[in-house]
Design a protein around this motif. Sequence first.
Motif, PDB file in Angstrom:
ATOM      1  N   LEU A  41      34.559  40.733 110.521  1.00  0.00           N
ATOM      2  CA  LEU A  41      35.492  41.860 110.441  1.00  0.00           C
ATOM      3  C   LEU A  41      36.661  41.728 111.420  1.00  0.00           C
ATOM      4  O   LEU A  41      36.472  41.432 112.597  1.00  0.00           O
ATOM      5  N   ILE A  42      37.867  41.956 110.919  1.00  0.00           N
ATOM      6  CA  ILE A  42      39.055  42.034 111.776  1.00  0.00           C
ATOM      7  C   ILE A  42      39.511  43.490 111.895  1.00  0.00           C
ATOM      8  O   ILE A  42      39.829  43.955 112.982  1.00  0.00           O
ATOM      9  N   ALA A  43      39.565  44.188 110.770  1.00  0.00           N
ATOM     10  CA  ALA A  43      40.052  45.568 110.800  1.00  0.00           C
ATOM     11  C   ALA A  43      39.427  46.358 109.665  1.00  0.00           C
ATOM     12  O   ALA A  43      39.075  45.792 108.619  1.00  0.00           O
ATOM     13  N   PHE A  44      39.297  47.650 109.893  1.00  0.00           N
ATOM     14  CA  PHE A  44      38.690  48.540 108.904  1.00  0.00           C
ATOM     15  C   PHE A  44      39.300  49.919 109.035  1.00  0.00           C
ATOM     16  O   PHE A  44      39.564  50.378 110.153  1.00  0.00           O
ATOM     17  N   GLU A  45      39.524  50.584 107.907  1.00  0.00           N
ATOM     18  CA  GLU A  45      39.932  51.989 107.939  1.00  0.00           C
ATOM     19  C   GLU A  45      39.253  52.757 106.815  1.00  0.00           C
ATOM     20  O   GLU A  45      39.209  52.299 105.678  1.00  0.00           O
ATOM     21  N   ARG A  46      38.743  53.915 107.186  1.00  0.00           N
ATOM     22  CA  ARG A  46      38.270  54.875 106.179  1.00  0.00           C
ATOM     23  C   ARG A  46      39.282  55.990 106.119  1.00  0.00           C
ATOM     24  O   ARG A  46      39.437  56.764 107.059  1.00  0.00           O
ATOM     25  N   MET A  47      39.994  56.067 105.019  1.00  0.00           N
ATOM     26  CA  MET A  47      40.951  57.161 104.843  1.00  0.00           C
ATOM     27  C   MET A  47      40.177  58.480 104.766  1.00  0.00           C
ATOM     28  O   MET A  47      39.037  58.508 104.294  1.00  0.00           O
TER      29      MET A  47
ATOM     30  N   SER B   8      39.789  62.700 112.471  1.00  0.00           N
ATOM     31  CA  SER B   8      40.482  62.212 111.283  1.00  0.00           C
ATOM     32  C   SER B   8      40.883  60.753 111.529  1.00  0.00           C
ATOM     33  O   SER B   8      40.762  60.244 112.651  1.00  0.00           O
ATOM     34  N   LEU B   9      41.381  60.088 110.490  1.00  0.00           N
ATOM     35  CA  LEU B   9      41.862  58.719 110.666  1.00  0.00           C
ATOM     36  C   LEU B   9      43.040  58.696 111.651  1.00  0.00           C
ATOM     37  O   LEU B   9      43.162  57.767 112.459  1.00  0.00           O
ATOM     38  N   ALA B  10      43.873  59.726 111.615  1.00  0.00           N
ATOM     39  CA  ALA B  10      44.995  59.799 112.567  1.00  0.00           C
ATOM     40  C   ALA B  10      44.474  59.882 114.005  1.00  0.00           C
ATOM     41  O   ALA B  10      45.011  59.234 114.915  1.00  0.00           O
ATOM     42  N   ASP B  11      43.431  60.670 114.222  1.00  0.00           N
ATOM     43  CA  ASP B  11      42.809  60.739 115.554  1.00  0.00           C
ATOM     44  C   ASP B  11      42.270  59.363 115.961  1.00  0.00           C
ATOM     45  O   ASP B  11      42.420  58.936 117.109  1.00  0.00           O
ATOM     46  N   ILE B  32      37.175  47.039 118.971  1.00  0.00           N
ATOM     47  CA  ILE B  32      37.176  48.485 119.191  1.00  0.00           C
ATOM     48  C   ILE B  32      36.765  49.183 117.899  1.00  0.00           C
ATOM     49  O   ILE B  32      37.359  48.939 116.850  1.00  0.00           O
ATOM     50  N   ALA B  33      35.749  50.021 117.987  1.00  0.00           N
ATOM     51  CA  ALA B  33      35.273  50.755 116.807  1.00  0.00           C
ATOM     52  C   ALA B  33      35.333  52.246 117.061  1.00  0.00           C
ATOM     53  O   ALA B  33      34.991  52.714 118.147  1.00  0.00           O
ATOM     54  N   ILE B  34      35.770  52.984 116.038  1.00  0.00           N
ATOM     55  CA  ILE B  34      35.790  54.448 116.101  1.00  0.00           C
ATOM     56  C   ILE B  34      34.888  54.970 114.990  1.00  0.00           C
ATOM     57  O   ILE B  34      35.060  54.599 113.829  1.00  0.00           O
ATOM     58  N   THR B  35      33.928  55.809 115.353  1.00  0.00           N
ATOM     59  CA  THR B  35      33.085  56.427 114.334  1.00  0.00           C
ATOM     60  C   THR B  35      33.292  57.938 114.342  1.00  0.00           C
ATOM     61  O   THR B  35      33.837  58.501 115.292  1.00  0.00           O
ATOM     62  N   LEU B  41      31.530  54.665 110.453  1.00  0.00           N
ATOM     63  CA  LEU B  41      32.774  54.017 110.858  1.00  0.00           C
ATOM     64  C   LEU B  41      34.015  54.673 110.239  1.00  0.00           C
ATOM     65  O   LEU B  41      34.063  54.922 109.045  1.00  0.00           O
ATOM     66  N   ILE B  42      35.006  54.933 111.073  1.00  0.00           N
ATOM     67  CA  ILE B  42      36.317  55.394 110.596  1.00  0.00           C
ATOM     68  C   ILE B  42      37.342  54.265 110.712  1.00  0.00           C
ATOM     69  O   ILE B  42      38.117  54.029 109.792  1.00  0.00           O
ATOM     70  N   ALA B  43      37.359  53.578 111.849  1.00  0.00           N
ATOM     71  CA  ALA B  43      38.353  52.522 112.037  1.00  0.00           C
ATOM     72  C   ALA B  43      37.810  51.477 112.998  1.00  0.00           C
ATOM     73  O   ALA B  43      36.981  51.788 113.863  1.00  0.00           O
ATOM     74  N   PHE B  44      38.284  50.253 112.811  1.00  0.00           N
ATOM     75  CA  PHE B  44      37.842  49.135 113.646  1.00  0.00           C
ATOM     76  C   PHE B  44      38.987  48.146 113.769  1.00  0.00           C
ATOM     77  O   PHE B  44      39.703  47.908 112.807  1.00  0.00           O
ATOM     78  N   GLU B  45      39.112  47.558 114.965  1.00  0.00           N
ATOM     79  CA  GLU B  45      40.055  46.445 115.137  1.00  0.00           C
ATOM     80  C   GLU B  45      39.463  45.397 116.068  1.00  0.00           C
ATOM     81  O   GLU B  45      38.911  45.723 117.112  1.00  0.00           O
TER      82      GLU B  45
END
Lengths: 144, 144, 144, 144
Positions: A41-47, B8-11, B32-35, B41-45
Amino acid sequence: MLTIKRLSLADAHLLLEGAKARAVQIGVPMCIAITDESGQLIAFERMDGGKITSTVIAQDKAYTAAGAKRTTESYGVASQPGSPAYGINSAIGGRLLVVAGGLPVIADGEVVGAIGVSSGTPAQDTECAQAGIDHFVRQQTGND
Amino acid sequence: MLTIKRLSLADAHLLLEGAKARAVQIGVPMCIAITDESGQLIAFERMDGGKITSTVIAQDKAYTAAGAKRTTESYGVASQPGSPAYGINSAIGGRLLVVAGGLPVIADGEVVGAIGVSSGTPAQDTECAQAGIDHFVRQQTGND
Amino acid sequence: MLTIKRLSLADAHLLLEGAKARAVQIGVPMCIAITDESGQLIAFERMDGGKITSTVIAQDKAYTAAGAKRTTESYGVASQPGSPAYGINSAIGGRLLVVAGGLPVIADGEVVGAIGVSSGTPAQDTECAQAGIDHFVRQQTGND
Amino acid sequence: MLTIKRLSLADAHLLLEGAKARAVQIGVPMCIAITDESGQLIAFERMDGGKITSTVIAQDKAYTAAGAKRTTESYGVASQPGSPAYGINSAIGGRLLVVAGGLPVIADGEVVGAIGVSSGTPAQDTECAQAGIDHFVRQQTGND
């Protein structure tokens, strides 16, 4: 020693950007995963509104497309009952996804990563994944 | 019926932004992971150069911090030999992380999500996770 | 920040109550799982005589219905050979269930949780899951 | 786009050759795994008499050394009770190995893969892994 080309995080952002723009257009909040050429994994987004189950499925679609260097949709065809790859869907602990929405990202003829999209119909998922690749290719070309 | 507050994804982007800025400052490419508050999972980089093992560990640090509503570092203390939570680190198939770098994100006294950082030392991981939260809080306040 | 509606434990009890009453009527001891909107378990009961395998299957039916915001039965249709979601049944380590018996619980147009039932035929499982939802809706309305 | 250096199969053979020669010298049949820089398997050999459990452990030692860009032995030190990485051994489903015997393979300052050895004592495993790297480095230099 081998020399491998791999998506950077900046490339991954372009892929995400293109896929999200299409998802907004068609009104389906998507989970979008970008992996490198090794399926990591490099990047992920859940809208907002994307499906919980899709947080895993999007990643596994990208893993499959990168790792096997083919679309997950092509595996769907190849794994129908009576076809040679029948049953492959449960391989690797179920991570090998045969549902459309995972596309390898190719640069100069090599797989450099993959994009996996999930939450819509498989056709919508593929449409957004392809939009991500189209945006990435346009930007790459524009940067030359 | 319960009413739950969730990032939210914006957060999530704000959290990522703050953590990445600190990672750049200290010269350590991070995963970096945001849940959300349920550990999903919401976002990851993965910053260029981030560790492969950290793609999973960052997610699991965030999962643990959100799910257990505490820092992963506090679990490290509580799970030392002879301590009451000894051995908890292998729970949930090993997803329960007791190494520093996972922090719950709190708004109005409720856990609304979590951030997990991995690739540096546990102290560096925590520093970047906290920088993510600080940036998020500043922006939230600024938006009021 | 998002605001999410989620089943409370009291709500889960209503769902269980309705499903169990129907299970008693048709004479099939069931495993019944209630999850929140993120697919995380809120309540579970195995009626005396319920199947061991169903302790897992009921939970995964509810997880699938909540996480994907659709009935597991609809996935059974969509994943037949030649259909777009063919092969999805082994996703998420096999947790994605495509056998009938998992229903999302909807309030004011939002998925707020799910119920998964297992031990009977898929039709019996669905009948009991629906009975749980019907009872929940009646009580909710009665409370207004 | 990133450019990554990675062990070829020919490189992996050199690593195996060096490790096996030392294993024969000390009279311990070993399991030896070579992964690329992403921790994905390139080559594996179980010498006659190597341990069954080591077929997995050798792979996970190499995965850890490549993925985290450090020796598994250094993780053993860093994860002792009271140390910052305490409890990390159960991460990634237990794949993160903190027992000596996994070494990253470095070329021009970059991790290009890893070698993991198992079946002897951790000291013997490390000795053979290092012998593999020494042989690889000598041959690489000889080829210049």
